[in-house]
Write a protein that holds these residues in place. Structure first.
Motif, PDB file in Angstrom:
ATOM      1  N   TRP A   1     -19.231  49.824 -55.026  1.00 41.51           N
ATOM      2  CA  TRP A   1     -18.082  49.121 -54.458  1.00 41.51           C
ATOM      3  C   TRP A   1     -17.059  48.811 -55.536  1.00 41.51           C
ATOM      4  CZ3 TRP A   1     -21.968  50.007 -51.490  1.00 41.51           C
ATOM      5  CH2 TRP A   1     -21.836  49.923 -50.108  1.00 41.51           C
TER       6      TRP A   1
ATOM      7  N   THR B   1     -10.678  36.498 -44.535  1.00 42.86           N
ATOM      8  CA  THR B   1     -12.094  36.638 -44.184  1.00 42.86           C
ATOM      9  C   THR B   1     -12.273  36.476 -42.684  1.00 42.86           C
ATOM     10  OG1 THR B   1     -12.733  35.737 -46.334  1.00 42.86           O
ATOM     11  CG2 THR B   1     -14.403  35.733 -44.605  1.00 42.86           C
TER      12      THR B   1
ATOM     13  N   PHE C   1      -7.283  41.048 -50.945  1.00 42.22           N
ATOM     14  CA  PHE C   1      -8.243  41.097 -49.847  1.00 42.22           C
ATOM     15  C   PHE C   1      -7.601  40.550 -48.573  1.00 42.22           C
ATOM     16  CE2 PHE C   1     -10.863  41.073 -53.617  1.00 42.22           C
ATOM     17  CZ  PHE C   1     -11.901  41.930 -53.316  1.00 42.22           C
TER      18      PHE C   1
ATOM     19  N   GLY D   1     -14.311  47.684 -46.249  1.00 42.97           N
ATOM     20  CA  GLY D   1     -15.394  46.741 -46.558  1.00 42.97           C
ATOM     21  C   GLY D   1     -16.628  46.972 -45.701  1.00 42.97           C
ATOM     22  N   PRO D   2     -17.489  45.969 -45.674  1.00 41.46           N
ATOM     23  CA  PRO D   2     -17.334  44.620 -46.199  1.00 41.46           C
ATOM     24  C   PRO D   2     -17.374  44.577 -47.734  1.00 41.46           C
ATOM     25  CG  PRO D   2     -19.063  44.712 -44.513  1.00 41.46           C
ATOM     26  CD  PRO D   2     -18.732  46.109 -44.893  1.00 41.46           C
ATOM     27  N   PHE D   3     -16.689  43.568 -48.286  1.00 42.65           N
ATOM     28  CA  PHE D   3     -16.655  43.363 -49.724  1.00 42.65           C
ATOM     29  C   PHE D   3     -17.129  41.952 -50.047  1.00 42.65           C
ATOM     30  CE2 PHE D   3     -14.098  47.142 -50.209  1.00 42.65           C
ATOM     31  CZ  PHE D   3     -14.350  47.534 -51.517  1.00 42.65           C
TER      32      PHE D   3
ATOM     33  N   TYR E   1     -22.667  48.086 -40.994  1.00 40.23           N
ATOM     34  CA  TYR E   1     -21.216  47.952 -40.904  1.00 40.23           C
ATOM     35  C   TYR E   1     -20.525  49.307 -40.981  1.00 40.23           C
ATOM     36  CZ  TYR E   1     -22.506  43.171 -42.227  1.00 40.23           C
ATOM     37  OH  TYR E   1     -23.079  41.936 -42.281  1.00 40.23           O
ATOM     38  N   THR E   2     -20.950  50.096 -41.975  1.00 39.42           N
ATOM     39  CA  THR E   2     -20.296  51.383 -42.215  1.00 39.42           C
ATOM     40  C   THR E   2     -21.352  52.454 -42.432  1.00 39.42           C
ATOM     41  OG1 THR E   2     -18.486  50.214 -43.314  1.00 39.42           O
ATOM     42  CG2 THR E   2     -18.608  52.598 -43.624  1.00 39.42           C
TER      43      THR E   2
ATOM     44  N   GLY F   1     -21.629  44.423 -57.031  1.00 38.96           N
ATOM     45  CA  GLY F   1     -20.497  43.860 -56.320  1.00 38.96           C
ATOM     46  C   GLY F   1     -20.182  42.416 -56.607  1.00 38.96           C
TER      47      GLY F   1
ATOM     48  N   ILE G   1     -16.310  39.078 -52.219  1.00 39.44           N
ATOM     49  CA  ILE G   1     -15.114  38.672 -52.955  1.00 39.44           C
ATOM     50  C   ILE G   1     -15.524  37.916 -54.207  1.00 39.44           C
ATOM     51  CG2 ILE G   1     -12.951  37.387 -52.852  1.00 39.44           C
ATOM     52  CD1 ILE G   1     -12.958  37.786 -49.847  1.00 39.44           C
TER      53      ILE G   1
ATOM     54  N   ARG H   1     -12.797  40.858 -59.043  1.00 46.26           N
ATOM     55  CA  ARG H   1     -12.131  41.719 -58.068  1.00 46.26           C
ATOM     56  C   ARG H   1     -10.795  41.144 -57.629  1.00 46.26           C
ATOM     57  NH1 ARG H   1     -17.221  43.378 -54.111  1.00 46.26           N
ATOM     58  NH2 ARG H   1     -18.137  44.963 -55.483  1.00 46.26           N
TER      59      ARG H   1
ATOM     60  N   TRP I   1     -22.646  51.159 -45.906  1.00 44.80           N
ATOM     61  CA  TRP I   1     -23.308  49.861 -45.855  1.00 44.80           C
ATOM     62  C   TRP I   1     -23.733  49.659 -44.400  1.00 44.80           C
ATOM     63  CZ3 TRP I   1     -21.238  44.706 -48.365  1.00 44.80           C
ATOM     64  CH2 TRP I   1     -22.199  43.716 -48.234  1.00 44.80           C
TER      65      TRP I   1
END
Length: 313
Positions: A59, A102, A99, A85-87, A18-19, A245, A89, A93, A15
């Motif tokens: 995800w 935040t 989790f 993450g990020p996820f 972020y990742t 997601g 929420i 889930r 993502w």
């Protein structure tokens, strides 16, 4: 980390920004803001980590049979110890996974292909609204008729025939509007007053028209067909997709009718905005992206193409 340190199995999917997943000698590594979090987390625990990527690239959402796919499914099947993450929420889930607190919020945008300026042969008449053109035509006709009537009445009272002069008066109203020179002028004071008023009015109209034409040529107006959720859901030309997601559940639970429609009538899922950026750029569909991902996509394309970004948010 030593070889004797425990190994944490980390489920991760790309993502950007972020990742970002990297391949090194057959193993996966990660870079981006979540890399710093992961390094600090493993340092505090005194453990090393192994990056595992879900085979479906998701995800994790609940499937019709009650199971989960993606990274959430890997957690439930104990194939990973935690997911990076990020996820988003969501209620489904939260029923099967815990989790962290935040620590970052982001807003979402509607992202679609950026509209481009196109040639419009009718632009020469779009400088004025139709009501303005109608008013100009009515004024020109009224001035012509009044001038013809004045000339005809004057010549009748003087007992002279002047059909040609009457026709000159009719043509003069058109010539005055287009700033064309003319050798004919009425001989009486009332006619000359009418000429003066019409010439000044035509000068104002022509000046405004030239100014509008110049502005249109200097800075063409680009119509933005989709500038809000209402614009997106009220058109049927461009379909829209959502990221896997739980975003669709959030939209369906909204009290806003347009958001409910967006969550109910989407045409499919995408793994992430970053992975679908080329389809968005070519106009295959629109989607909803978080602000950080949107800015990253535009910055990346601007860097490599050296052109203004091809997205509209």
């Amino acid at each position: 980390m030593t070889q004797l340190s425990p190994v944490i199995r980390v489920a991760a999917e790309e993502w950007v920004p972020y990742t970002t997943l990297l391949h090194h000698n057959g193993t996966l590594d990660v870079k981006g803001p979540m890399k710093y979090f992961l390094d600090e987390f493993s340092r505090v625990l005194g453990a090393s980590y192994e990056i595992l990527r879900p085979s479906d690239g998701m995800w994790g959402i609940m499937l019709p049979n009650g199971s989960y796919n993606g990274m959430v499914g890997m957690l439930l099947r104990e194939e990973a110890d935690f997911a990076l993450g990020p996820f988003f929420i969501g209620e489904s889930r939260e029923k099967v996974a815990d989790f962290t607190a935040t620590f970052y919020y982001d807003s979402y945008y509607i992202v679609s292909q950026r509209p481009v300026a196109s040639s419009d042969p009718t632009g020469i008449i779009k400088t004025f609204q139709p009501q303005v053109w109608l008013l100009v035509a009515v004024c020109m006709a009224v001035v012509g008729v009044v001038m013809m009537g004045m000339i005809w009445l004057t010549e009748r009272l003087q007992g002279s025939g002047g059909t040609s002069r009457v026709s000159w008066a009719a043509m003069w109203s058109v010539q005055g509007l287009f700033q064309e020179p003319t050798s004919w002028l009425p001989g009486n004071a009332s006619g000359r007053l009418m000429v003066t008023v019409w010439v000044l009015s035509a000068l104002v109209i022509a000046s405004v028209y030239r100014g509008n034409i110049t502005a249109m040529l200097t800075l063409p107006k680009i119509e933005v067909p989709i500038d809000s959720i209402n614009d997106l859901t009220n058109q049927n030309r461009l379909p829209w997709k959502l990221e896997h997601g739980g975003l669709e559940n959030f939209l369906l639970k909204s009290k806003d009718k347009a958001m409910q429609k967006m969550g109910a009538e989407f045409s499919g899922f995408i793994p992430s905005c970053w992975s679908a950026r080329h389809e968005i750029q070519t106009g295959e569909f629109a989607t909803a992206c978080d602000k950080t991902s949107t800015m990253t996509m535009m910055a990346w394309d601007f860097r490599w193409a050296l052109l203004s970004h091809p997205y509209h948010k």
